[in-house]
Design a protein around this motif. Sequence first.
Motif, PDB file in Angstrom:
ATOM      1  N   GLU A 273      -1.860  -7.997   4.143  1.00 52.20           N
ATOM      2  CA  GLU A 273      -2.596  -6.908   3.489  1.00 52.20           C
ATOM      3  C   GLU A 273      -2.275  -5.562   4.138  1.00 52.20           C
ATOM      4  O   GLU A 273      -2.026  -4.566   3.442  1.00 52.20           O
ATOM      5  CB  GLU A 273      -4.096  -7.187   3.550  1.00 52.20           C
ATOM      6  CG  GLU A 273      -4.925  -6.112   2.857  1.00 52.20           C
ATOM      7  CD  GLU A 273      -6.408  -6.442   2.826  1.00 52.20           C
ATOM      8  OE1 GLU A 273      -7.164  -5.697   2.172  1.00 52.20           O
ATOM      9  OE2 GLU A 273      -6.812  -7.447   3.458  1.00 52.20           O
ATOM     10  N   ILE A 276       1.429  -4.469   3.285  1.00 43.23           N
ATOM     11  CA  ILE A 276       1.613  -4.058   1.892  1.00 43.23           C
ATOM     12  C   ILE A 276       0.954  -2.708   1.647  1.00 43.23           C
ATOM     13  O   ILE A 276       1.556  -1.795   1.054  1.00 43.23           O
ATOM     14  CB  ILE A 276       1.043  -5.117   0.921  1.00 43.23           C
ATOM     15  CG1 ILE A 276       1.783  -6.453   1.067  1.00 43.23           C
ATOM     16  CG2 ILE A 276       1.122  -4.611  -0.525  1.00 43.23           C
ATOM     17  CD1 ILE A 276       3.247  -6.393   0.795  1.00 43.23           C
ATOM     18  N   LYS A 336      -0.482  -3.411  -5.779  1.00 41.91           N
ATOM     19  CA  LYS A 336      -0.402  -3.894  -4.400  1.00 41.91           C
ATOM     20  C   LYS A 336      -1.396  -5.029  -4.163  1.00 41.91           C
ATOM     21  O   LYS A 336      -1.092  -5.994  -3.449  1.00 41.91           O
ATOM     22  CB  LYS A 336      -0.642  -2.751  -3.420  1.00 41.91           C
ATOM     23  CG  LYS A 336       0.532  -1.786  -3.283  1.00 41.91           C
ATOM     24  CD  LYS A 336       0.304  -0.786  -2.150  1.00 41.91           C
ATOM     25  CE  LYS A 336       1.528   0.101  -1.948  1.00 41.91           C
ATOM     26  NZ  LYS A 336       1.384   1.003  -0.785  1.00 41.91           N
ATOM     27  N   GLU A 337      -2.587  -4.942  -4.748  1.00 41.98           N
ATOM     28  CA  GLU A 337      -3.573  -6.012  -4.608  1.00 41.98           C
ATOM     29  C   GLU A 337      -3.068  -7.309  -5.236  1.00 41.98           C
ATOM     30  O   GLU A 337      -3.288  -8.407  -4.705  1.00 41.98           O
ATOM     31  CB  GLU A 337      -4.905  -5.604  -5.246  1.00 41.98           C
ATOM     32  CG  GLU A 337      -5.659  -4.518  -4.493  1.00 41.98           C
ATOM     33  CD  GLU A 337      -6.191  -4.992  -3.145  1.00 41.98           C
ATOM     34  OE1 GLU A 337      -6.197  -6.215  -2.883  1.00 41.98           O
ATOM     35  OE2 GLU A 337      -6.590  -4.123  -2.339  1.00 41.98           O
ATOM     36  N   ILE A 340      -0.472  -8.748  -2.831  1.00 38.15           N
ATOM     37  CA  ILE A 340      -1.132  -9.329  -1.660  1.00 38.15           C
ATOM     38  C   ILE A 340      -1.656 -10.725  -1.985  1.00 38.15           C
ATOM     39  O   ILE A 340      -1.455 -11.680  -1.220  1.00 38.15           O
ATOM     40  CB  ILE A 340      -2.276  -8.409  -1.178  1.00 38.15           C
ATOM     41  CG1 ILE A 340      -1.706  -7.127  -0.562  1.00 38.15           C
ATOM     42  CG2 ILE A 340      -3.165  -9.127  -0.160  1.00 38.15           C
ATOM     43  CD1 ILE A 340      -2.736  -6.029  -0.372  1.00 38.15           C
ATOM     44  N   ASN A 344       0.007 -14.099  -0.269  1.00 37.30           N
ATOM     45  CA  ASN A 344      -0.819 -14.916   0.604  1.00 37.30           C
ATOM     46  C   ASN A 344      -0.928 -16.350   0.099  1.00 37.30           C
ATOM     47  O   ASN A 344      -0.965 -17.290   0.903  1.00 37.30           O
ATOM     48  CB  ASN A 344      -2.205 -14.290   0.776  1.00 37.30           C
ATOM     49  CG  ASN A 344      -2.211 -13.182   1.815  1.00 37.30           C
ATOM     50  OD1 ASN A 344      -1.441 -13.207   2.772  1.00 37.30           O
ATOM     51  ND2 ASN A 344      -3.072 -12.192   1.630  1.00 37.30           N
TER      52      ASN A 344
END
Length: 385
Positions: A273, A276, A336-337, A340, A344
Amino acid sequence: MAEEEFDVTPFDVEGTVDYDRLVEKFGTEEIDEELKQRFFDLAGDENLYVKRDFIYSHRGLDKALDEYEDGDDFFLYTGIGPSGPMHIGHIVNYYFTAWIQRKFDVNVYIQITDDEKYWDRDIADEEVDENVRDNVREVAAAGFDPDKTFIFRNREYMGNMYDGIVKIAEKVNNSQVKGVFGFEGSTSIGMNFWPAIQSIPAFFEDKRCVIPAGIDQDPYWRIQRDIAEKFGHKKTAAIHSKFIPALTGPEGKMSSSKPETAIMLDDGPEEVEEKIKKHAYSGGGDTLEEHREHGADLSVDTSFQWLRNLLLDDDERMREIAEKYSSGEMMTGEIKEILIEELNQFLEEHQDRKKNADDLVEKMMYEGDLAQDMWNRNIDLRLER
């Protein structure tokens, strides 16, 4: 407008790569829609990397598929360069190679270049050994069949393949090596000998060898293709990938020595996180107003490129993200979220497999069916005179 300069060698990548020009420079062929569909038809499935043109170039793939259709299969060869911890840019090739193995039911040979890294990087033996132990477990987590995969360290397996390497070295001269790799008078004699060692796995079976690799590695196989028929073997085929852009932007590629450019395979959710949000290069507008008016430049946006080429197989969702982000409806923070979350999930699953990889490593290196067969072999070559 003048064309931007870039440089791609087996050892370094500089500048923003023009992949069409690189195909021309290296003399390879692009994987067109007809060859792509044929590959999928024979595999019985589609592959994300090929579908999205991240895997985009080849030498001789059409010939390998011709032979496969005629009942003469191929084998796969790739390698591990144990210079340090691995990042996501390293592991993609192994996932692709394992996918080909599953779909075509073929053998895979994975060469650990513990000799070349010693010559080229001046790394201590202890560091090489530590990197090998970690890297092999990362690769084993990519999904290879342990009974059809042989992973070997050059310095450990050398006695089994040295006769063949000697024959190859006889047919490769200094002018060829200098022309292909740019070696100079100051280059270690170990590196001058290295192309013969790099070539030998392409002769492990009496059928065509197919090598999935980054396009920067293509020069290595030119040596094998020049000499293969002298030994009664087929020229190696290759399938080339583009480079995964660094987090920090489209110039160059990821590097373990520059942590801000890469997502490491052992990064945790918080590290992912932070990297990024802090480092992922944005193709969005500099201001909210500019972004809403013009949208994002998808071609340089790291989050979009990683999702499109590596992580998000859902075509409909990918089209929706592209439309909203390029029109300015979706903001940089939103994409970006998404990255992420997808990263992950990928890393969590990969890390879980790595934790349980020790038995797989033992089989792939020593105890599996293919490994046992290879440890009982002496690899030699005979010239067709």
